[in-house]
Motif scaffolding. Structure first.
Motif, PDB file in Angstrom:
ATOM      1  N   SER A  28      14.366 -15.569 -46.501  1.00  0.00           N
ATOM      2  CA  SER A  28      15.612 -15.196 -47.161  1.00  0.00           C
ATOM      3  C   SER A  28      16.720 -16.124 -46.691  1.00  0.00           C
ATOM      4  O   SER A  28      16.699 -16.596 -45.563  1.00  0.00           O
ATOM      5  CB  SER A  28      16.017 -13.759 -46.812  1.00  0.00           C
ATOM      6  OG  SER A  28      15.082 -12.839 -47.287  1.00  0.00           O
ATOM      7  N   ARG A  29      17.695 -16.340 -47.574  1.00  0.00           N
ATOM      8  CA  ARG A  29      18.879 -17.094 -47.173  1.00  0.00           C
ATOM      9  C   ARG A  29      19.668 -16.296 -46.149  1.00  0.00           C
ATOM     10  O   ARG A  29      19.677 -15.069 -46.187  1.00  0.00           O
ATOM     11  CB  ARG A  29      19.800 -17.340 -48.361  1.00  0.00           C
ATOM     12  CG  ARG A  29      19.300 -18.372 -49.324  1.00  0.00           C
ATOM     13  CD  ARG A  29      20.291 -18.501 -50.480  1.00  0.00           C
ATOM     14  NE  ARG A  29      19.855 -19.521 -51.390  1.00  0.00           N
ATOM     15  CZ  ARG A  29      20.581 -20.577 -51.723  1.00  0.00           C
ATOM     16  NH1 ARG A  29      21.788 -20.724 -51.244  1.00  0.00           N
ATOM     17  NH2 ARG A  29      20.108 -21.473 -52.538  1.00  0.00           N
ATOM     18  N   SER A  31      22.928 -14.742 -45.107  1.00  0.00           N
ATOM     19  CA  SER A  31      24.111 -14.350 -45.882  1.00  0.00           C
ATOM     20  C   SER A  31      25.326 -14.058 -45.018  1.00  0.00           C
ATOM     21  O   SER A  31      26.447 -14.044 -45.520  1.00  0.00           O
ATOM     22  CB  SER A  31      23.801 -13.123 -46.739  1.00  0.00           C
ATOM     23  OG  SER A  31      23.584 -11.995 -45.929  1.00  0.00           O
ATOM     24  N   SER A  52      19.979 -12.398 -46.637  1.00  0.00           N
ATOM     25  CA  SER A  52      20.456 -11.945 -47.931  1.00  0.00           C
ATOM     26  C   SER A  52      19.481 -10.907 -48.471  1.00  0.00           C
ATOM     27  O   SER A  52      18.266 -11.066 -48.383  1.00  0.00           O
ATOM     28  CB  SER A  52      20.528 -13.124 -48.907  1.00  0.00           C
ATOM     29  OG  SER A  52      20.806 -12.664 -50.206  1.00  0.00           O
ATOM     30  N   ASP A  54      19.493 -10.154 -51.649  1.00  0.00           N
ATOM     31  CA  ASP A  54      19.405 -10.462 -53.080  1.00  0.00           C
ATOM     32  C   ASP A  54      18.072 -11.075 -53.468  1.00  0.00           C
ATOM     33  O   ASP A  54      17.778 -11.217 -54.642  1.00  0.00           O
ATOM     34  CB  ASP A  54      20.532 -11.423 -53.490  1.00  0.00           C
ATOM     35  CG  ASP A  54      21.898 -10.795 -53.347  1.00  0.00           C
ATOM     36  OD1 ASP A  54      21.992  -9.554 -53.363  1.00  0.00           O
ATOM     37  OD2 ASP A  54      22.873 -11.558 -53.217  1.00  0.00           O
ATOM     38  N   GLU A  55      17.289 -11.498 -52.501  1.00  0.00           N
ATOM     39  CA  GLU A  55      16.047 -12.221 -52.815  1.00  0.00           C
ATOM     40  C   GLU A  55      14.836 -11.373 -52.592  1.00  0.00           C
ATOM     41  O   GLU A  55      14.756 -10.517 -51.809  1.00  0.00           O
ATOM     42  CB  GLU A  55      15.984 -13.484 -51.972  1.00  0.00           C
ATOM     43  CG  GLU A  55      17.150 -14.390 -52.253  1.00  0.00           C
ATOM     44  CD  GLU A  55      17.232 -15.564 -51.293  1.00  0.00           C
ATOM     45  OE1 GLU A  55      16.348 -15.750 -50.460  1.00  0.00           O
ATOM     46  OE2 GLU A  55      18.201 -16.297 -51.391  1.00  0.00           O
TER      47      GLU A  55
END
Length: 55
Positions: A28-29, A31, A52, A54-55
């Motif tokens: 994951s990025r 964040s 993040s 979101d992923e």
């Protein structure tokens, strides 16, 4: 790894590179970055990287 070590490693990489971290068996990025003062006698300050969601 200390902040100094991390900054040195990141400085070697292209500035447009995305920072990823291991998150539940995937990547994951990053964040968010949170700083916490030492939590107890003699404990060092800590930096927490948050993935993040979101992923």
């Amino acid at each position: 790894m200390t902040v100094e070590e991390l900054v040195k490693k990141l400085a070697e990489l292209p500035p447009e590179a995305v920072v990823l971290m291991d998150s539940d068996g995937g990547l994951s990025r990053v964040s968010a970055i949170e700083f916490m003062d030492g939590q107890g006698l003699g404990a060092p300050p800590e930096v927490i990287l948050t993935p993040s969601m979101d992923e």
